[in-house]
Design a protein around this motif. Structure first.
Motif, mmCIF file in Angstrom:
data_model
loop_
_atom_site.group_PDB
_atom_site.id
_atom_site.type_symbol
_atom_site.label_atom_id
_atom_site.label_comp_id
_atom_site.label_asym_id
_atom_site.label_seq_id
_atom_site.Cartn_x
_atom_site.Cartn_y
_atom_site.Cartn_z
ATOM 1 N N PHE A 1 -29.564 7.819 -36.980
ATOM 2 C CA PHE A 1 -28.405 7.154 -37.116
ATOM 3 C C PHE A 1 -27.161 7.382 -36.694
ATOM 4 C CE2 PHE A 1 -24.926 6.704 -40.298
ATOM 5 C CZ PHE A 1 -24.924 5.236 -40.719
ATOM 6 N N MET A 2 -26.983 8.713 -36.259
ATOM 7 C CA MET A 2 -25.702 9.185 -35.907
ATOM 8 C C MET A 2 -25.749 8.580 -34.344
ATOM 9 S SD MET A 2 -25.089 13.047 -37.292
ATOM 10 C CE MET A 2 -26.986 13.774 -36.896
ATOM 11 N N ALA A 3 -26.995 8.702 -33.476
ATOM 12 C CA ALA A 3 -26.827 8.138 -32.188
ATOM 13 C C ALA A 3 -26.425 6.776 -32.061
ATOM 14 C CB ALA A 3 -28.186 8.381 -31.663
ATOM 15 N N TRP A 4 -26.977 5.982 -33.117
ATOM 16 C CA TRP A 4 -26.868 4.530 -32.984
ATOM 17 C C TRP A 4 -25.202 4.047 -33.668
ATOM 18 C CZ3 TRP A 4 -32.068 2.280 -34.590
ATOM 19 C CH2 TRP A 4 -33.097 2.723 -33.247
ATOM 20 N N ASN A 5 -24.778 5.157 -34.206
ATOM 21 C CA ASN A 5 -23.529 4.957 -35.195
ATOM 22 C C ASN A 5 -22.390 5.899 -34.685
ATOM 23 O OD1 ASN A 5 -24.018 2.219 -37.204
ATOM 24 N ND2 ASN A 5 -25.708 3.738 -37.118
ATOM 25 N N LEU A 6 -22.501 6.228 -33.553
ATOM 26 C CA LEU A 6 -21.913 7.388 -33.146
ATOM 27 C C LEU A 6 -20.343 7.141 -33.267
ATOM 28 C CD1 LEU A 6 -22.090 10.284 -31.738
ATOM 29 C CD2 LEU A 6 -21.618 9.317 -29.550
ATOM 30 N N SER A 7 -19.715 6.125 -33.082
ATOM 31 C CA SER A 7 -18.268 6.222 -33.370
ATOM 32 C C SER A 7 -17.823 6.630 -34.804
ATOM 33 C CB SER A 7 -17.856 4.716 -33.136
ATOM 34 O OG SER A 7 -17.894 4.517 -31.594
ATOM 35 N N SER A 8 -18.691 5.960 -35.656
ATOM 36 C CA SER A 8 -18.197 6.559 -37.134
ATOM 37 C C SER A 8 -18.340 8.051 -37.306
ATOM 38 C CB SER A 8 -19.540 5.850 -38.122
ATOM 39 O OG SER A 8 -19.370 4.479 -38.057
ATOM 40 N N LEU A 9 -19.310 8.626 -36.680
ATOM 41 C CA LEU A 9 -19.259 10.062 -36.809
ATOM 42 C C LEU A 9 -18.408 10.713 -36.217
ATOM 43 C CD1 LEU A 9 -20.845 12.845 -37.350
ATOM 44 C CD2 LEU A 9 -22.060 12.559 -35.214
ATOM 45 N N LEU B 1 -24.453 18.679 -31.439
ATOM 46 C CA LEU B 1 -23.645 18.183 -30.447
ATOM 47 C C LEU B 1 -24.505 18.069 -29.128
ATOM 48 C CD1 LEU B 1 -20.683 17.624 -29.212
ATOM 49 C CD2 LEU B 1 -20.649 19.935 -28.478
ATOM 50 N N MET B 2 -25.451 19.007 -28.676
ATOM 51 C CA MET B 2 -26.237 18.831 -27.183
ATOM 52 C C MET B 2 -27.010 18.002 -27.515
ATOM 53 S SD MET B 2 -24.564 20.618 -25.134
ATOM 54 C CE MET B 2 -25.698 20.313 -23.783
ATOM 55 N N SER B 3 -27.657 17.627 -28.825
ATOM 56 C CA SER B 3 -28.951 16.836 -28.945
ATOM 57 C C SER B 3 -28.225 15.364 -28.746
ATOM 58 C CB SER B 3 -29.315 17.120 -30.464
ATOM 59 O OG SER B 3 -29.923 18.288 -30.527
ATOM 60 N N LEU B 4 -27.006 15.298 -29.041
ATOM 61 C CA LEU B 4 -26.488 13.680 -29.105
ATOM 62 C C LEU B 4 -26.051 13.693 -27.698
ATOM 63 C CD1 LEU B 4 -24.379 13.849 -32.473
ATOM 64 C CD2 LEU B 4 -26.261 12.289 -31.754
ATOM 65 N N LEU B 5 -25.274 14.381 -26.872
ATOM 66 C CA LEU B 5 -24.751 14.238 -25.705
ATOM 67 C C LEU B 5 -25.855 14.137 -24.586
ATOM 68 C CD1 LEU B 5 -22.148 16.973 -25.436
ATOM 69 C CD2 LEU B 5 -21.812 14.664 -25.675
ATOM 70 N N GLN B 6 -27.033 14.747 -24.917
ATOM 71 C CA GLN B 6 -28.381 14.385 -23.891
ATOM 72 C C GLN B 6 -29.018 12.862 -24.061
ATOM 73 O OE1 GLN B 6 -30.397 17.728 -24.636
ATOM 74 N NE2 GLN B 6 -29.203 19.086 -23.868
ATOM 75 N N ARG B 7 -28.396 12.279 -25.202
ATOM 76 C CA ARG B 7 -29.127 10.955 -25.420
ATOM 77 C C ARG B 7 -28.639 9.708 -24.665
ATOM 78 N NH1 ARG B 7 -31.831 11.017 -30.895
ATOM 79 N NH2 ARG B 7 -32.081 8.869 -30.798
ATOM 80 N N SER B 8 -29.541 9.052 -23.969
ATOM 81 C CA SER B 8 -29.035 7.816 -23.584
ATOM 82 C C SER B 8 -28.963 6.419 -24.407
ATOM 83 C CB SER B 8 -29.886 7.263 -22.158
ATOM 84 O OG SER B 8 -29.739 8.275 -21.298
ATOM 85 N N ASP B 9 -29.131 6.503 -25.715
ATOM 86 C CA ASP B 9 -29.265 5.487 -26.292
ATOM 87 C C ASP B 9 -27.815 5.629 -27.379
ATOM 88 O OD1 ASP B 9 -30.051 7.755 -27.822
ATOM 89 O OD2 ASP B 9 -31.645 6.358 -29.167
ATOM 90 N N LEU B 10 -26.986 6.449 -26.994
ATOM 91 C CA LEU B 10 -25.736 6.497 -27.871
ATOM 92 C C LEU B 10 -24.936 5.030 -28.149
ATOM 93 C CD1 LEU B 10 -24.291 10.039 -26.982
ATOM 94 C CD2 LEU B 10 -25.767 9.330 -28.748
ATOM 95 N N VAL B 11 -24.677 4.719 -28.997
ATOM 96 C CA VAL B 11 -23.991 3.494 -28.993
ATOM 97 C C VAL B 11 -22.413 3.587 -29.219
ATOM 98 C CG1 VAL B 11 -23.644 1.405 -30.344
ATOM 99 C CG2 VAL B 11 -25.869 2.288 -30.012
ATOM 100 N N LEU B 12 -21.524 3.414 -28.266
ATOM 101 C CA LEU B 12 -20.281 3.840 -28.383
ATOM 102 C C LEU B 12 -19.262 2.834 -27.624
ATOM 103 C CD1 LEU B 12 -19.487 7.210 -26.523
ATOM 104 C CD2 LEU B 12 -21.798 5.867 -26.468
ATOM 105 N N GLN B 13 -18.053 3.010 -27.558
ATOM 106 C CA GLN B 13 -17.383 1.986 -26.940
ATOM 107 C C GLN B 13 -17.326 2.213 -25.400
ATOM 108 O OE1 GLN B 13 -15.424 -0.879 -27.715
ATOM 109 N NE2 GLN B 13 -16.305 -0.506 -29.739
ATOM 110 N N SER B 14 -17.198 3.500 -25.286
ATOM 111 C CA SER B 14 -17.317 3.943 -23.736
ATOM 112 C C SER B 14 -17.286 5.478 -23.581
ATOM 113 C CB SER B 14 -15.776 3.416 -23.061
ATOM 114 O OG SER B 14 -14.631 4.252 -23.611
ATOM 115 N N GLU B 15 -17.451 5.822 -22.361
ATOM 116 C CA GLU B 15 -17.770 7.314 -21.961
ATOM 117 C C GLU B 15 -16.363 8.149 -22.442
ATOM 118 O OE1 GLU B 15 -20.755 10.203 -21.199
ATOM 119 O OE2 GLU B 15 -20.890 8.225 -21.448
ATOM 120 N N MET B 16 -15.302 7.402 -21.954
ATOM 121 C CA MET B 16 -14.102 8.025 -22.448
ATOM 122 C C MET B 16 -14.059 8.271 -23.836
ATOM 123 S SD MET B 16 -11.265 9.155 -21.442
ATOM 124 C CE MET B 16 -11.203 8.626 -19.763
ATOM 125 N N GLU B 17 -14.470 7.430 -24.569
ATOM 126 C CA GLU B 17 -14.253 7.803 -26.316
ATOM 127 C C GLU B 17 -14.977 8.965 -26.474
ATOM 128 O OE1 GLU B 17 -15.663 5.673 -30.448
ATOM 129 O OE2 GLU B 17 -16.669 5.062 -28.668
#
Length: 481
Positions: free
Chosen positions: A196-204, A218-234
């Motif tokens: 849920f956090m990976a697919w709705n990362l902006s909310s987190l 933090l590292m568990s999330l950063l290593q995933r390629s399926d993160l949903v967010l606006q951009s890498e800058m975000e």
């Protein structure tokens, strides 16, 4: 064990015979009669009445043979509950062991403050088989169910938590539930929270939980390629805030910063970071090689670079970015009515060498199955003309409007994000990856039931999708020096 009064023993025996099913099932309305099982056989159910009498027995303490004295570690809070050994031992093997080993009529229980606050709810569940749950009480109730091995309640609270990940709360709760699940070994809850956090990362990233999440999460999330967010800058901006708030040790901060995919940022953003980011200035030596490779990635032809570097490493792999350069939202009203199509443009690739080049994509949504033999047939205008089959499953096809020599060395992965409404919030419910058609997944929207107007997948009668196109550069034969 203190001997129960005769009338209480008789009542509990009746409960065991008639009302125990109410603890694990849904009791029927008091007084209803079910007909079934054979000719002339009726079932008369008064289980709700029995449960109500059991609740009264607990509240009034009639026939109690044990006092539960609940104390917090500092003994600053004490709660006393008059209970009945038979019910406690019936529901919990742990209580049975404690009651067998006790001296006197009082059983002292040491509980944390959060567990002590909901202990009366927990005991009521043992009598009645139901309880009301609030977000801030779920972890404590799960702890008690786990400690006293009340498996039905443990599974029920886990289900409640997985179904309420999207619920809005002032300080956030999903990261806390993840940490708790990790600690207790609840794999189902842990994986549900992490996804849920990976697919709705902006909310987190915008929640009150983000500054205090653990480095492990933090590292568990950063290593995933399926993160949903606006951009890498975000993601970088949020990571910078986390480092500033958490003040981690140098190695943790360096590992986190090295998990950022700098090559997915355009050169203008990289220049700005190097000149304006205090965090990057402090740790620039630890990421210097990544920044150097990112600049090379943007300046050289990807085909040429692929001869010398592994362009399939995570630095060069896009995540699920919602920026218009990477895809397009797609709202489909009345999705079961007929086929729909849309067109959108993306950049050819994340490399600066390809950033100015555009690819036009045609997307087709069909509410029914499209056979392989009719996967994509085009008219002179390039519009897809599918063959629909009644009773089939939904699918999405994404194909380029024209072929181009620029596609050489680029493999396009398509991703469809499916939104849904949960607890009043619009969230990403599913993520499907494919190369041309969602038929490659085999389970696209298989549980959606789009024909039901109240489906969780429909928002005001419409299906909300977001199509992401991720260009992946393919490695070539490595050149020898």
């Amino acid at each position: 064990m203190v001997k129960l009064r005769a009338e209480v023993r008789l009542f509990l025996a009746l409960w065991l015979e008639v009302g125990a099913a109410a603890l694990v099932g849904k009791p029927r309305v008091d007084g209803t009669t079910d007909v079934g099982g054979g000719a002339g056989v009726d079932t008369i159910s008064h289980s709700l009445s029995v449960v109500q009498q059991l609740e009264a027995l607990l509240l009034q303490g009639n026939g109690s043979d044990v006092s539960l004295r609940v104390e917090t570690p500092n003994a600053d809070e004490v709660k006393v509950i008059q209970a009945h050994s038979l019910i406690l031992t019936l529901q919990s093997a742990v209580f049975e062991e404690l009651l067998l080993g006790r001296n006197g009529s009082t059983l002292v229980l040491k509980e944390s403050s959060d567990c002590a606050a909901v202990f009366d709810k927990f005991i009521r569940y043992l009598y009645c088989g139901d309880l009301s749950v609030q977000l801030d009480q779920a972890t404590a109730l799960h702890k008690l169910a786990t400690k006293y091995r009340v498996m039905g309640l443990q599974q029920g609270v886990t289900q409640y938590m997985t179904q309420n990940l999207a619920r809005d709360s002032p300080s956030g709760h999903v990261a806390g539930w993840y940490e708790y699940a990790l600690q207790t070994g609840d794999v189902t809850l842990r994986d549900s929270c992490l996804q849920f956090m990976a697919w709705n990362l902006s909310s987190l990233l915008q929640s009150g939980e983000w500054p205090g999440i653990s480095s492990q999460l933090l590292m568990s999330l950063l290593q995933r390629s399926d993160l949903v967010l606006q951009s890498e800058m975000e993601l970088f901006v949020a990571l910078e805030a986390w480092i500033s708030s958490s003040q981690p040790d140098g190695l943790t901060a360096e590992n986190a910063l090295r998990a950022v995919r700098y090559a997915m940022m355009p050169p203008r953003d990289l220049f700005r970071l190097q000149t304006q980011s205090a965090t990057l200035a402090r740790y620039q030596e630890s990421v210097r090689d990544l920044l150097y490779m990112s600049y090379q990635f943007h300046s050289a032809s990807p085909l040429h670079m692929a001869k010398y570097f592994d362009v399939n490493c995570s630095l060069f792999v896009p995540r699920n970015y919602l920026s218009p350069l990477w895809g397009s939202p797609w709202v489909i009203s009345n999705p079961t009515r007929d086929d729909r199509s849309t067109s959108f443009q993306t950049q050819l690739g994340p490399s600066g060498h390809d950033a100015s080049k555009r690819v036009t994509w045609n997307a087709l949504f069909s509410p029914r199955w499209l056979p392989l033999s009719a996967r994509s047939m085009y008219t002179e205008t390039g519009a897809m003309q599918p063959t629909r089959i009644e009773g089939g499953r939904p699918r999405v096809i994404v194909t380029p409007a024209t072929s181009s020599a620029d596609f050489a060395g680029v493999n396009f992965q398509k991703t469809v994000l499916v939104m849904a409404q949960q607890r009043g919030q619009v969230v990403v419910r599913h993520v499907y990856n494919f190369h041309q058609s969602t038929e490659e997944n085999g389970n696209f929207l298989v549980e959606a039931d789009l024909y039901r107007r109240t489906s969780d997948y429909l928002i005001d009668g419409s299906l909300f999708l977001h199509v992401v196109v991720k260009p992946l550069y393919q490695s070539l034969i490595v050149a020898k020096n």
